[in-house]
Design an enzyme around this catalytic site. Sequence first.
Site, mmCIF file in Angstrom:
data_model
loop_
_atom_site.group_PDB
_atom_site.id
_atom_site.type_symbol
_atom_site.label_atom_id
_atom_site.label_comp_id
_atom_site.label_asym_id
_atom_site.label_seq_id
_atom_site.Cartn_x
_atom_site.Cartn_y
_atom_site.Cartn_z
ATOM 1 N N SER A 1 7.317 63.754 14.586
ATOM 2 C CA SER A 1 7.028 62.639 13.684
ATOM 3 C C SER A 1 6.911 61.324 14.452
ATOM 4 O O SER A 1 7.512 61.151 15.513
ATOM 5 C CB SER A 1 8.136 62.495 12.634
ATOM 6 O OG SER A 1 8.248 63.659 11.850
HETATM 7 N N1 SAH Z 1 11.719 66.807 12.340
HETATM 8 C C1 SAH Z 1 10.610 67.190 13.188
HETATM 9 C C2 SAH Z 1 9.270 67.055 12.484
HETATM 10 C C3 SAH Z 1 8.454 68.288 12.664
HETATM 11 S S1 SAH Z 1 7.030 68.468 11.663
HETATM 12 C C4 SAH Z 1 10.654 66.421 14.499
HETATM 13 O O1 SAH Z 1 11.500 65.533 14.660
HETATM 14 O O2 SAH Z 1 9.859 66.738 15.391
HETATM 15 C C5 SAH Z 1 7.649 69.450 10.319
HETATM 16 C C6 SAH Z 1 8.227 70.811 10.655
HETATM 17 O O3 SAH Z 1 8.604 71.421 9.413
HETATM 18 C C7 SAH Z 1 7.272 71.785 11.337
HETATM 19 O O4 SAH Z 1 7.847 72.253 12.524
HETATM 20 C C8 SAH Z 1 7.123 72.917 10.308
HETATM 21 O O5 SAH Z 1 6.976 74.205 10.892
HETATM 22 C C9 SAH Z 1 8.425 72.807 9.532
HETATM 23 N N2 SAH Z 1 8.417 73.381 8.191
HETATM 24 C C10 SAH Z 1 7.430 73.352 7.244
HETATM 25 N N3 SAH Z 1 7.821 73.997 6.118
HETATM 26 C C11 SAH Z 1 9.104 74.436 6.347
HETATM 27 C C12 SAH Z 1 10.048 75.181 5.574
HETATM 28 N N4 SAH Z 1 9.774 75.624 4.335
HETATM 29 N N5 SAH Z 1 11.247 75.449 6.128
HETATM 30 C C13 SAH Z 1 11.557 75.027 7.380
HETATM 31 N N6 SAH Z 1 10.700 74.335 8.158
HETATM 32 C C14 SAH Z 1 9.489 74.043 7.656
#
Ligand code: SAH
Length: 218
Positions: free
Chosen positions: A67
């Site tokens: 993010s």
């Molecule tokens: N908090 C992260 C942001 C990653 S982007 C950071 O600091 O880098 C969002 C993430 O959510 C992705 O890796 C995606 O695979 C995950 N995601 C999407 N749907 C999800 C779900 N139902 N359960 C767990 N993770 C999920």
Amino acid sequence: MRKYEDTYRHKGLRKQLVDQLRSNGITDENVLCAMNNIPRHFFMDSALDNIAYEDRAFPISDGQTISQPYTVAFQTQLLQVKTGEKILEIGTGSMFQATVLAEMGARVFTIERQKGLFEKTKNFIFKAKYPFLKFFYGDGFEGLPTFAPFDKVIITAGAPFVPPKLIEQMKPGALMVIPVDEGAHQRMLRITKNNDGTYMEEAFQNFSFVPMLTGKNA
Ligand code: SAH
């Protein structure tokens, strides 16, 4: 083996980024301090080393993103993190957001649905530094009933709706910060759970997230 170095140059760029976040309206000094302490470039491909402190999202693997720093700061500020709180994060991704919460003294339980990204958490370089940061492979819509109830919940993917099971896993008075789909973007919401199990909603500005998807992805 990748070499992890946090040089004076990285530290300088990081301080500039934090100053930029402050001038863009982030006021919680605990959030800014945590972000100043964490080398964001460690959480990204080493090819992106020179641009890791730009205020933008970057691709990680499996089509996912780390993010934007402003988004991390904004969500963390809304969460009003206090030392010792139990926090559930949905969407581990690069582990950066989870590390910010751990750096602020929270006990963090973070779930990722992509197997490849979850596997990477086994090599997390700050394992020894944050013994209260725990990684789980699963579907965030289900939460972690075994470890509930939580003081705080943070969703870092664009949610189609507020997942009812996550509301159930909150303590009375607990906060959830969640970006919920609104057209092509997501509206950032902060939810406060009432004592009777219902909840109140506050709405903030729009953001852009990768989608929150159901089920696990092997
Ligand atoms: N908090 C992260 C942001 C990653 S982007 C950071 O600091 O880098 C969002 C993430 O959510 C992705 O890796 C995606 O695979 C995950 N995601 C999407 N749907 C999800 C779900 N139902 N359960 C767990 N993770 C999920």
